[in-house]
Motif scaffolding. Structure first.
Motif, mmCIF file in Angstrom:
data_model
loop_
_atom_site.group_PDB
_atom_site.id
_atom_site.type_symbol
_atom_site.label_atom_id
_atom_site.label_comp_id
_atom_site.label_asym_id
_atom_site.label_seq_id
_atom_site.Cartn_x
_atom_site.Cartn_y
_atom_site.Cartn_z
ATOM 1 N N ASN A 20 0.827 -1.205 0.000
ATOM 2 C CA ASN A 20 0.000 0.000 0.000
ATOM 3 C C ASN A 20 0.864 1.260 0.000
ATOM 4 O OD1 ASN A 20 -2.289 -1.603 0.063
ATOM 5 N ND2 ASN A 20 -2.584 -1.392 2.262
ATOM 6 N N GLU A 23 2.094 1.890 -3.494
ATOM 7 C CA GLU A 23 1.024 2.463 -4.325
ATOM 8 C C GLU A 23 0.865 3.957 -4.044
ATOM 9 O OE1 GLU A 23 -2.666 0.330 -4.050
ATOM 10 O OE2 GLU A 23 -1.665 -1.596 -4.383
ATOM 11 N N LYS A 24 0.903 4.343 -2.787
ATOM 12 C CA LYS A 24 0.784 5.761 -2.429
ATOM 13 C C LYS A 24 1.970 6.553 -2.974
ATOM 14 C CE LYS A 24 -1.947 5.082 1.725
ATOM 15 N NZ LYS A 24 -1.975 5.159 3.194
ATOM 16 N N ASP A 26 3.734 5.771 -5.568
ATOM 17 C CA ASP A 26 3.566 5.820 -7.023
ATOM 18 C C ASP A 26 2.636 6.958 -7.420
ATOM 19 O OD1 ASP A 26 3.929 4.850 -9.713
ATOM 20 O OD2 ASP A 26 1.978 3.864 -9.562
ATOM 21 N N ARG A 27 1.524 7.087 -6.713
ATOM 22 C CA ARG A 27 0.590 8.189 -7.006
ATOM 23 C C ARG A 27 1.249 9.548 -6.760
ATOM 24 N NH1 ARG A 27 -3.069 4.582 -4.501
ATOM 25 N NH2 ARG A 27 -2.959 5.736 -2.553
ATOM 26 N N ALA A 28 2.020 9.653 -5.685
ATOM 27 C CA ALA A 28 2.695 10.916 -5.371
ATOM 28 C C ALA A 28 3.730 11.267 -6.436
ATOM 29 C CB ALA A 28 3.353 10.833 -3.994
ATOM 30 N N LYS A 30 3.671 10.263 -9.617
ATOM 31 C CA LYS A 30 2.938 10.649 -10.830
ATOM 32 C C LYS A 30 2.444 12.088 -10.725
ATOM 33 C CE LYS A 30 1.675 6.040 -12.268
ATOM 34 N NZ LYS A 30 0.667 5.007 -12.300
ATOM 35 N N GLN A 31 1.982 12.477 -9.548
ATOM 36 C CA GLN A 31 1.537 13.857 -9.327
ATOM 37 C C GLN A 31 2.715 14.817 -9.506
ATOM 38 O OE1 GLN A 31 -1.558 14.965 -8.772
ATOM 39 N NE2 GLN A 31 -0.978 17.088 -8.478
ATOM 40 N N ALA A 44 6.338 13.524 -2.722
ATOM 41 C CA ALA A 44 6.709 12.246 -3.326
ATOM 42 C C ALA A 44 7.922 11.641 -2.620
ATOM 43 C CB ALA A 44 6.986 12.437 -4.818
#
Length: 91
Positions: A20, A23-24, A26-28, A30-31, A44
């Motif tokens: 998890n 995944e967090k 990864d989202r950070a 990408k942002q 990030a």
């Protein structure tokens, strides 16, 4: 729904917590790649640091080793992506 007493969820499932966390992160990342402002990049980096700490914890508990290694590979890729985004932003 109340909080369960006893061990924390993180300690009971360190492999899942690591997944998890990746995944967090990864989202950070990408942002940060799409909006490379200083705050997004810092967020990030913090997310990656938390995921790395979760990795150490998961390895200590020898949880789901195949999954952990896959998530570690993913974490390495997103760290590289963040470094590339940082270089493009001139940091």
């Amino acid at each position: 729904m109340g909080k369960e007493f006893g061990q924390s969820w993180k300690k009971q499932h360190p492999g899942t917590f690591f997944g998890n966390s990746v995944e967090k992160a990864d989202r950070a990342v990408k942002q940060a790649m799409s909006h490379p402002e200083e705050m997004a990049i810092e967020h990030a980096f913090n997310a990656i640091e938390r995921a790395e700490n979760a990795f150490v914890n998961a390895k200590q508990y020898n949880e789901e080793l195949d999954t952990i290694e896959q998530d570690k590979g993913h974490l390495d890729v997103i760290k590289q992506q963040l470094n590339e985004a940082r270089m493009k932003n001139g940091e």
